[in-house]
Design a protein around this motif. Structure first.
Motif, short mmCIF file in Angstrom:
data_model
loop_
_atom_site.label_atom_id
_atom_site.label_comp_id
_atom_site.label_asym_id
_atom_site.label_seq_id
_atom_site.Cartn_x
_atom_site.Cartn_y
_atom_site.Cartn_z
N THR A 23 54.67 47.79 43.67
CA THR A 23 53.54 46.90 43.89
C THR A 23 52.39 47.74 44.41
OG1 THR A 23 54.99 45.07 44.41
CG2 THR A 23 52.71 44.88 45.11
N ASP B 21 48.14 47.86 45.40
CA ASP B 21 46.94 47.10 45.74
C ASP B 21 45.79 47.70 44.96
OD1 ASP B 21 48.16 45.35 47.55
OD2 ASP B 21 47.98 46.82 49.15
N LYS C 231 41.83 46.94 43.26
CA LYS C 231 40.63 46.18 43.57
C LYS C 231 40.54 44.89 42.76
CE LYS C 231 36.45 46.21 45.48
NZ LYS C 231 36.28 46.08 46.89
N LEU C 232 40.88 44.96 41.49
CA LEU C 232 40.75 43.81 40.60
C LEU C 232 41.97 42.91 40.73
CD1 LEU C 232 39.09 42.49 38.30
CD2 LEU C 232 40.46 43.83 36.70
N ASP C 233 41.72 41.63 41.03
CA ASP C 233 42.80 40.65 41.07
C ASP C 233 43.28 40.35 39.66
OD1 ASP C 233 42.72 40.34 43.83
OD2 ASP C 233 41.27 38.68 43.72
N ARG C 234 44.44 39.72 39.58
CA ARG C 234 44.95 39.29 38.29
C ARG C 234 43.92 38.36 37.65
NH1 ARG C 234 50.29 38.11 35.71
NH2 ARG C 234 51.00 39.68 37.14
N PRO D 240 42.21 35.36 35.69
CA PRO D 240 42.58 33.94 35.60
C PRO D 240 42.91 33.55 34.17
CG PRO D 240 40.21 34.17 35.71
CD PRO D 240 40.79 35.55 35.89
#
Length: 76
Positions: free
Chosen positions: A6, A8, A10-13, A15
């Protein structure tokens, strides 16, 4: 390639971007106003777009400019 780590980043998953089809009924005067807007859009940009293609962007602009709605969304 399997990834078990896993990280971290910067870009989230991203949508869900699957379009949702929505059917609505409009009053004749609103339909005409939207057709007039599409005509003005074509005059302004030299590109003809269908009303159905303009409406999602118009709705997004409306929601993005509604400060009370934005505040309510943040408070949820």
């Amino acid at each position: 390639m399997e990834r078990n780590v896993t990280m971290d980043i910067k870009l989230d998953r991203l949508p869900d971007r699957s379009p949702v089809r929505l059917t609505i009924s409009l009053a004749p005067d609103l339909h005409q106003a939207l057709a007039d807007y599409a005509a003005l859009y074509a005059e302004t940009y030299g590109e003809t777009e269908r009303v159905a293609d303009l409406v999602p962007f118009m709705l997004r602009g409306f929601l993005d400019s509604d400060r009370a709605f934005a505040r309510a969304q943040r408070e949820r």
